[in-house]
Write a protein that holds these residues in place. Structure first.
Motif, PDB file in Angstrom:
ATOM      1  N   SER A  57       0.810  -1.225   0.000  1.00 18.41           N
ATOM      2  CA  SER A  57       0.000   0.000   0.000  1.00 18.41           C
ATOM      3  C   SER A  57       0.838   1.267   0.000  1.00 18.41           C
ATOM      4  O   SER A  57       0.367   2.323  -0.427  1.00 18.41           O
ATOM      5  CB  SER A  57      -0.908   0.020   1.234  1.00 18.41           C
ATOM      6  OG  SER A  57      -1.769  -1.087   1.244  1.00 18.41           O
ATOM      7  N   ILE A  58       2.092   1.185   0.504  1.00 18.97           N
ATOM      8  CA  ILE A  58       2.923   2.372   0.693  1.00 18.97           C
ATOM      9  C   ILE A  58       4.323   2.101   0.161  1.00 18.97           C
ATOM     10  O   ILE A  58       4.881   1.017   0.375  1.00 18.97           O
ATOM     11  CB  ILE A  58       3.007   2.755   2.185  1.00 18.97           C
ATOM     12  CG1 ILE A  58       1.627   3.120   2.741  1.00 18.97           C
ATOM     13  CG2 ILE A  58       3.979   3.903   2.408  1.00 18.97           C
ATOM     14  CD1 ILE A  58       1.609   3.312   4.254  1.00 18.97           C
ATOM     15  N   LEU A  59       4.882   3.093  -0.513  1.00 19.16           N
ATOM     16  CA  LEU A  59       6.282   3.084  -0.921  1.00 19.16           C
ATOM     17  C   LEU A  59       6.958   4.300  -0.306  1.00 19.16           C
ATOM     18  O   LEU A  59       6.447   5.415  -0.402  1.00 19.16           O
ATOM     19  CB  LEU A  59       6.400   3.135  -2.450  1.00 19.16           C
ATOM     20  CG  LEU A  59       7.804   3.366  -3.034  1.00 19.16           C
ATOM     21  CD1 LEU A  59       8.760   2.263  -2.634  1.00 19.16           C
ATOM     22  CD2 LEU A  59       7.717   3.497  -4.557  1.00 19.16           C
ATOM     23  N   VAL A  60       8.111   4.086   0.347  1.00 20.31           N
ATOM     24  CA  VAL A  60       8.956   5.163   0.838  1.00 20.31           C
ATOM     25  C   VAL A  60      10.299   5.014   0.142  1.00 20.31           C
ATOM     26  O   VAL A  60      10.875   3.915   0.134  1.00 20.31           O
ATOM     27  CB  VAL A  60       9.145   5.096   2.371  1.00 20.31           C
ATOM     28  CG1 VAL A  60      10.031   6.246   2.850  1.00 20.31           C
ATOM     29  CG2 VAL A  60       7.804   5.128   3.091  1.00 20.31           C
ATOM     30  N   THR A  75       5.259   0.022 -13.913  1.00 25.89           N
ATOM     31  CA  THR A  75       4.565  -0.747 -12.881  1.00 25.89           C
ATOM     32  C   THR A  75       4.250   0.123 -11.680  1.00 25.89           C
ATOM     33  O   THR A  75       3.135   0.091 -11.136  1.00 25.89           O
ATOM     34  CB  THR A  75       5.411  -1.958 -12.449  1.00 25.89           C
ATOM     35  OG1 THR A  75       5.618  -2.819 -13.574  1.00 25.89           O
ATOM     36  CG2 THR A  75       4.732  -2.735 -11.335  1.00 25.89           C
ATOM     37  N   ILE A  76       5.216   0.935 -11.266  1.00 23.99           N
ATOM     38  CA  ILE A  76       5.012   1.789 -10.092  1.00 23.99           C
ATOM     39  C   ILE A  76       4.031   2.912 -10.419  1.00 23.99           C
ATOM     40  O   ILE A  76       3.189   3.280  -9.584  1.00 23.99           O
ATOM     41  CB  ILE A  76       6.357   2.319  -9.579  1.00 23.99           C
ATOM     42  CG1 ILE A  76       7.186   1.142  -9.031  1.00 23.99           C
ATOM     43  CG2 ILE A  76       6.159   3.388  -8.504  1.00 23.99           C
ATOM     44  CD1 ILE A  76       8.617   1.479  -8.682  1.00 23.99           C
ATOM     45  N   GLY A  84      -2.009   3.687  -4.844  1.00 21.77           N
ATOM     46  CA  GLY A  84      -0.804   3.625  -4.029  1.00 21.77           C
ATOM     47  C   GLY A  84      -0.378   4.994  -3.525  1.00 21.77           C
ATOM     48  O   GLY A  84      -0.643   6.017  -4.170  1.00 21.77           O
ATOM     49  N   ARG A  85       0.266   5.008  -2.359  1.00 17.02           N
ATOM     50  CA  ARG A  85       0.795   6.258  -1.797  1.00 17.02           C
ATOM     51  C   ARG A  85       2.304   6.138  -1.642  1.00 17.02           C
ATOM     52  O   ARG A  85       2.804   5.182  -1.053  1.00 17.02           O
ATOM     53  CB  ARG A  85       0.116   6.582  -0.471  1.00 17.02           C
ATOM     54  CG  ARG A  85      -1.354   6.958  -0.670  1.00 17.02           C
ATOM     55  CD  ARG A  85      -1.908   7.789   0.462  1.00 17.02           C
ATOM     56  NE  ARG A  85      -3.191   8.356   0.087  1.00 17.02           N
ATOM     57  CZ  ARG A  85      -3.841   9.272   0.801  1.00 17.02           C
ATOM     58  NH1 ARG A  85      -3.312   9.718   1.937  1.00 17.02           N
ATOM     59  NH2 ARG A  85      -4.993   9.755   0.403  1.00 17.02           N
ATOM     60  N   TRP A  86       2.984   7.143  -2.174  1.00 15.68           N
ATOM     61  CA  TRP A  86       4.441   7.098  -2.300  1.00 15.68           C
ATOM     62  C   TRP A  86       5.028   8.339  -1.630  1.00 15.68           C
ATOM     63  O   TRP A  86       4.725   9.463  -2.017  1.00 15.68           O
ATOM     64  CB  TRP A  86       4.793   7.056  -3.776  1.00 15.68           C
ATOM     65  CG  TRP A  86       6.245   6.984  -4.124  1.00 15.68           C
ATOM     66  CD1 TRP A  86       7.317   6.912  -3.278  1.00 15.68           C
ATOM     67  CD2 TRP A  86       6.783   6.967  -5.448  1.00 15.68           C
ATOM     68  NE1 TRP A  86       8.486   6.848  -3.983  1.00 15.68           N
ATOM     69  CE2 TRP A  86       8.181   6.878  -5.324  1.00 15.68           C
ATOM     70  CE3 TRP A  86       6.205   7.024  -6.715  1.00 15.68           C
ATOM     71  CZ2 TRP A  86       9.014   6.843  -6.440  1.00 15.68           C
ATOM     72  CZ3 TRP A  86       7.038   6.984  -7.817  1.00 15.68           C
ATOM     73  CH2 TRP A  86       8.428   6.893  -7.681  1.00 15.68           C
ATOM     74  N   ILE A  87       5.848   8.119  -0.606  1.00 17.24           N
ATOM     75  CA  ILE A  87       6.633   9.191   0.010  1.00 17.24           C
ATOM     76  C   ILE A  87       8.014   9.151  -0.637  1.00 17.24           C
ATOM     77  O   ILE A  87       8.809   8.237  -0.378  1.00 17.24           O
ATOM     78  CB  ILE A  87       6.741   9.021   1.528  1.00 17.24           C
ATOM     79  CG1 ILE A  87       5.368   9.000   2.186  1.00 17.24           C
ATOM     80  CG2 ILE A  87       7.603  10.129   2.125  1.00 17.24           C
ATOM     81  CD1 ILE A  87       5.398   8.607   3.654  1.00 17.24           C
TER      82      ILE A  87
END
Length: 255
Positions: A57-60, A75-76, A84-87
């Motif tokens: 669910s999360i990418l940092v 893909t991302i 999706g939520r990306w920091i």
């Protein structure tokens, strides 16, 4: 806010690249991620296991000159568009060609990546303190954050569609970014985004350019021993507050 009590949240932390103390940043981010009991975190040095990222669910991300393959980029991006939520931190938007005759170049090597992130790094002036100010005082991600001076890399970035971004923090600077091919930044408004939101489909990217860090052995092979330890905004309480709010945002909080 979203009620995630009792719900596992899968997170990927990507930490890797060059000329930064990736070990330090990785550890600090893992400490912050560890404040959320529901986070289950996997760590990788690049973006190539994109299917595993998209399963969460999360990418940092904290990377420098890590250039994803076209498949990983797409893909991302699809994952973000799907919710999706990306920091994205510091050099995630950087592609660097070191040692060209005219200095460090920033090739436009990954247009899909730059568009997804909302920016591409171009240059930064020599590290010296600069003032970071809030651009959206009513937005909960930055509300109440007082202007602060930080000894960090001041990112000079290119934005394909700046109007699509929600500015949260900014700074003002005009001058010469010596050492970079695109070094002349003496004209224009001089206002540069430091932190912003980039909404994309049902998901979003929260980009924060702060977070430079470097230790003695991080400039190899260019320099075997770098004499100065640099911690940049990692020495600023405001930076940790911003990171904590960013993680709350990533897990679904809206206020």
């Amino acid at each position: 806010m979203s009620d995630t009590t009792g719900t596992r949240i899968d997170v990927t932390l990507v930490a890797g690249g060059m000329y930064h103390d990736i070990d330090f940043a990785r550890l600090e981010l893992l400490k912050l991620l560890g404040e959320h009991d529901e986070f289950r975190v996997r760590v990788q040095p690049d973006y190539e296991d994109a299917d595993a990222i998209a399963a969460g669910s999360i990418l940092v991300s904290y990377t420098c000159n890590v250039r994803p393959s076209e498949r990983a980029q797409q893909t991302i991006r699809t994952w973000v568009e799907g919710g999706g939520r990306w920091i994205a931190l510091h050099g995630t938007n950087s592609a660097l060609d070191i040692g060209t005759p005219n200095g460090v170049d920033a090739p436009r090597a990954f247009p899909v990546w730059a568009d997804t992130l909302g920016s591409q790094f171009v240059a930064h002036p020599p590290i010296t303190p600069y003032l970071v100010e809030v651009a959206a005082p009513d937005h909960w991600l930055v509300a109440g954050i007082e202007p602060f001076e930080t000894d960090d890399e001041l990112y000079l970035s290119e934005h394909a569609d700046r109007a699509a971004l929600v500015p949260l923090l900014h700074t003002t600077w005009l001058g010469d970014a010596r050492g970079f091919v695109e070094h002349d930044w003496t004209s224009g408004s001089g206002q540069h985004l430091v932190m912003y939101l980039r909404e994309l489909g049902d998901g979003a990217v929260l980009y924060n350019t702060l977070g430079h860090c470097r230790s003695h052995y991080d400039m190899a092979p260019a320099v075997d021993y770098y004499p100065k330890i640099e911690r940049g905004s990692w020495e600023q309480p405001a930076y940790f507050e911003l990171l904590r709010r960013s993680l709350r945002w990533a897990r679904g909080e809206i206020t």
